[in-house]
Motif scaffolding. Structure first.
Motif, mmCIF file in Angstrom:
data_model
loop_
_atom_site.group_PDB
_atom_site.id
_atom_site.type_symbol
_atom_site.label_atom_id
_atom_site.label_comp_id
_atom_site.label_asym_id
_atom_site.label_seq_id
_atom_site.Cartn_x
_atom_site.Cartn_y
_atom_site.Cartn_z
ATOM 1 N N UNK A 1 5.133 6.930 -18.356
ATOM 2 C CA UNK A 1 5.131 7.592 -17.049
ATOM 3 C C UNK A 1 5.062 6.562 -15.934
ATOM 4 N N UNK A 2 4.169 5.592 -16.081
ATOM 5 C CA UNK A 2 4.006 4.563 -15.077
ATOM 6 C C UNK A 2 5.304 3.758 -14.910
ATOM 7 N N UNK A 3 5.939 3.447 -16.026
ATOM 8 C CA UNK A 3 7.209 2.723 -16.011
ATOM 9 C C UNK A 3 8.255 3.516 -15.228
ATOM 10 N N UNK A 4 8.340 4.803 -15.508
ATOM 11 C CA UNK A 4 9.333 5.639 -14.829
ATOM 12 C C UNK A 4 9.053 5.710 -13.318
ATOM 13 N N UNK A 5 7.767 5.855 -12.960
ATOM 14 C CA UNK A 5 7.413 5.956 -11.542
ATOM 15 C C UNK A 5 7.733 4.659 -10.789
ATOM 16 N N UNK A 6 7.442 3.522 -11.421
ATOM 17 C CA UNK A 6 7.764 2.231 -10.797
ATOM 18 C C UNK A 6 9.274 2.092 -10.635
ATOM 19 N N UNK A 7 10.013 2.553 -11.631
ATOM 20 C CA UNK A 7 11.466 2.494 -11.550
ATOM 21 C C UNK A 7 11.979 3.370 -10.412
ATOM 22 N N UNK A 8 11.412 4.560 -10.289
ATOM 23 C CA UNK A 8 11.846 5.488 -9.227
ATOM 24 C C UNK A 8 11.542 4.925 -7.831
ATOM 25 N N UNK A 9 10.369 4.305 -7.706
ATOM 26 C CA UNK A 9 9.949 3.799 -6.399
ATOM 27 C C UNK A 9 10.707 2.524 -6.035
ATOM 28 N N UNK B 1 -6.074 4.696 -6.964
ATOM 29 C CA UNK B 1 -5.564 3.522 -6.262
ATOM 30 C C UNK B 1 -6.717 2.896 -5.490
ATOM 31 N N UNK B 2 -6.967 1.615 -5.712
ATOM 32 C CA UNK B 2 -8.079 0.919 -5.082
ATOM 33 C C UNK B 2 -7.567 -0.141 -4.116
ATOM 34 N N UNK B 3 -8.298 -0.326 -3.019
ATOM 35 C CA UNK B 3 -7.945 -1.305 -1.987
ATOM 36 C C UNK B 3 -6.535 -1.091 -1.448
ATOM 37 N N UNK B 4 -6.000 0.097 -1.672
ATOM 38 C CA UNK B 4 -4.703 0.433 -1.126
ATOM 39 C C UNK B 4 -3.518 0.055 -1.990
ATOM 40 N N UNK B 5 -3.673 -0.951 -2.868
ATOM 41 C CA UNK B 5 -2.501 -1.421 -3.602
ATOM 42 C C UNK B 5 -2.760 -1.722 -5.076
ATOM 43 N N UNK B 6 -3.970 -1.425 -5.576
ATOM 44 C CA UNK B 6 -4.267 -1.705 -6.980
ATOM 45 C C UNK B 6 -4.330 -0.389 -7.753
ATOM 46 N N UNK B 7 -3.466 -0.250 -8.754
ATOM 47 C CA UNK B 7 -3.459 0.954 -9.589
ATOM 48 C C UNK B 7 -4.517 0.786 -10.669
ATOM 49 N N UNK B 8 -5.607 1.519 -10.545
ATOM 50 C CA UNK B 8 -6.757 1.392 -11.430
ATOM 51 C C UNK B 8 -6.652 2.404 -12.558
ATOM 52 N N UNK B 9 -6.609 1.924 -13.793
ATOM 53 C CA UNK B 9 -6.384 2.776 -14.954
ATOM 54 C C UNK B 9 -7.580 2.694 -15.898
ATOM 55 N N UNK C 1 0.816 -1.224 0.000
ATOM 56 C CA UNK C 1 0.000 0.000 0.000
ATOM 57 C C UNK C 1 0.848 1.273 0.000
ATOM 58 N N UNK C 2 1.901 1.284 0.792
ATOM 59 C CA UNK C 2 2.748 2.475 0.849
ATOM 60 C C UNK C 2 3.380 2.750 -0.502
ATOM 61 N N UNK C 3 3.860 1.698 -1.161
ATOM 62 C CA UNK C 3 4.472 1.864 -2.483
ATOM 63 C C UNK C 3 3.455 2.350 -3.505
ATOM 64 N N UNK C 4 2.216 1.813 -3.450
ATOM 65 C CA UNK C 4 1.175 2.218 -4.406
ATOM 66 C C UNK C 4 0.857 3.696 -4.273
ATOM 67 N N UNK C 5 0.784 4.178 -3.034
ATOM 68 C CA UNK C 5 0.503 5.595 -2.809
ATOM 69 C C UNK C 5 1.637 6.456 -3.368
ATOM 70 N N UNK C 6 2.867 6.014 -3.175
ATOM 71 C CA UNK C 6 4.015 6.760 -3.696
ATOM 72 C C UNK C 6 4.023 6.776 -5.221
ATOM 73 N N UNK C 7 3.703 5.636 -5.831
ATOM 74 C CA UNK C 7 3.659 5.564 -7.288
ATOM 75 C C UNK C 7 2.614 6.527 -7.841
ATOM 76 N N UNK C 8 1.449 6.575 -7.189
ATOM 77 C CA UNK C 8 0.401 7.467 -7.677
ATOM 78 C C UNK C 8 0.854 8.926 -7.665
ATOM 79 N N UNK C 9 1.477 9.361 -6.570
ATOM 80 C CA UNK C 9 1.890 10.761 -6.497
ATOM 81 C C UNK C 9 3.080 11.051 -7.403
#
Length: 452
Positions: A444-452, A419-427, A400-408
């Motif tokens: 963008x999503x790829x870059x954010x996942x890489x950064x996190x 972000x749904x259920x805390x850890x699902x990135x809903x697109x 969940x913490x990682x999902x929130x960081x990825x979203x921002x």
């Protein structure tokens, strides 16, 4: 325990997280001042107020805030099937306002009749009777009342983790603690069952639905047999937040069980209608025709609030009862918007586009999964898809913490989603999105996942 784990994340990303505070601190003074004014006059509630930003315009696939920053919007509250500010829809609304802006009860109007005829012509089977309402929560209420009138029963079976609206009757059948917890007495007779969820199946740890002979559907049959007097099974044919297509044969099995015990089947397609899954109605993907279906959100073209209950003609049995009777139930302006929306979807072949781009999206998501161990699962249907982030593939502990960081991080890079259920990135992009925009979003999503 950190702040994120204390917050109820069942329906969407929280507006109380540490990352939200960091995001707000970076906004310019003018935006922060407007957010302060907004927070001062609106009741605070989870998910929304205090808000995340201040918008100035929306068009096509993009939102633009008052500082001029643009965001590709893969959220849209599920209303933007034909894109934001669709010119055909806005033109239809403008024309209708100049001709007939309101229709009082006891009267009807041409646009309302045409929309009802259009919807019933698109629906399958004997779904040929309609009621309109300003919002889908109200249409859910009408469906519940009609089920009681038609069966003489009041009990329902619905699913945990489901969402059907925020009113007391809707949260009674809904299954999210965010809306139900500590709300006192809810509707009686609202039984709940586990949803079909292959990645986190309660009945089969392997995740292979072929091994358990659809125990999730069998459980519904079991409850119907034990209760004997259930009026309706009501469910989302595909869960729209943590997007989970049901296993093959699930809804066909439930349909047979409903028929066996004289129970109605009601589908809530509020968020997934109008082509989101690659078909006009989501239930078309599952070889199952319900007795009633509720649609809304995208029906009004992302501008006008309107929903519809479409029912089997055999259920037209309550002429002495007020099932809805809403002030704006036959709004000519909202109906004009809906007609323009449907015509745009058909004229621009958006159903086929949803299927085609949806397959491309899943392919790209699977590529991300192969490169990032934090991704436990990818899934979707049409132009609704997403990824589940986990700390470990064996335990499937939500990250969940990682999902929130990825979203921002994605917001910083110009991509908005839920972000749904805390850890699902809903697109959920608009069906009008271009391949170039879709590719940009995944970059963008790829870059954010890489950064996190």
């Amino acid at each position: 325990m950190n702040q994120t784990t204390r917050i109820d994340l069942s329906e969407g990303d929280s507006n109380l997280s540490v990352n939200r505070t960091g995001w707000t601190d970076k906004l310019n003074p003018a935006t922060r001042e407007l957010l302060k004014r907004d927070a001062a006059v609106f009741l605070h509630q989870s998910l929304s107020t205090p808000c995340i930003n201040v918008l100035e315009t929306c068009s096509g696939s993009y939102l633009t805030d008052i500082s001029g920053r643009k965001f590709l919007d893969f959220h849209g509250n599920s209303v933007h099937q034909v894109g934001f500010s669709n010119p055909d829809v806005t033109a239809a609304i403008t024309r209708q306002i100049e001709e007939l802006s309101f229709c009082t009860r006891r009267y009807t109007n041409i646009k309302a009749i045409e929309l009802a005829e259009t919807l019933t012509s698109l629906a399958s089977g004997n779904l040929s009777k309609v009621l309109f309402a300003p919002g889908a929560t109200s249409s859910i209420g009408m469906a519940l009342k009609l089920a009681r009138a038609a069966t003489g029963r009041h009990k329902t079976i619905s699913m945990w983790d489901s969402f059907h609206g925020a009113s007391l009757d809707a949260i009674s059948i809904g299954g999210e603690s965010l809306f139900r917890k500590n709300m006192g007495p809810l509707l009686p007779g609202t039984e709940h069952v586990p949803p079909p969820e292959p990645y986190r199946c309660l009945f089969n740890d392997s995740g292979d639905c072929g091994q358990c002979n659809l125990k999730c559907a069998g459980y519904i049959d079991y409850v119907l047999e034990k209760e004997q007097d259930v009026a309706a099974v009501i469910a989302e044919p595909i869960r729209c937040t943590y997007i989970t297509p049901p296993p093959p044969g699930f809804w066909e099995s439930v349909r047979r069980s409903c028929d066996r015990y004289g129970t109605l089947l009601i589908f809530d397609e509020t968020a997934v209608c109008m082509g989101r899954t690659g078909t006009m109605f989501a239930f078309e993907n599952y070889n199952t025709i319900p007795d009633m279906v509720v649609i809304g959100k995208g029906l009004g073209g992302g501008i006008m609030p309107i929903s519809a209950l479409i029912a089997n003609a055999d259920l037209d049995i309550a002429p002495d009862k007020a099932l809805g009777h809403y002030t704006h139930e036959k709004s000519p302006v909202a109906c004009a918007a809906a007609l323009a929306t449907i015509e745009y979807i058909q004229t621009h072949d958006l159903l086929n586009k949803s299927r085609t781009l949806g397959k491309q999206a899943l392919k790209r998501l699977r590529d991300l999964k192969s490169r990032y161990r934090i991704i436990g699962d990818v899934r979707g249907q049409g132009l609704m898809f997403g990824i589940e982030l986990v700390k470990d593939h064996q335990t499937k502990t939500p990250a969940c913490t990682a999902a929130d960081k990825v979203m921002y991080q994605c917001l910083e890079l110009g991509l908005s989603f839920k972000v749904s259920k805390g850890n699902f990135l809903t697109l959920t992009p608009p069906l009008t999105i271009s391949e170039k925009e879709l590719e940009h979003a995944f970059n963008i999503l790829d870059q954010a996942l890489s950064d996190i």
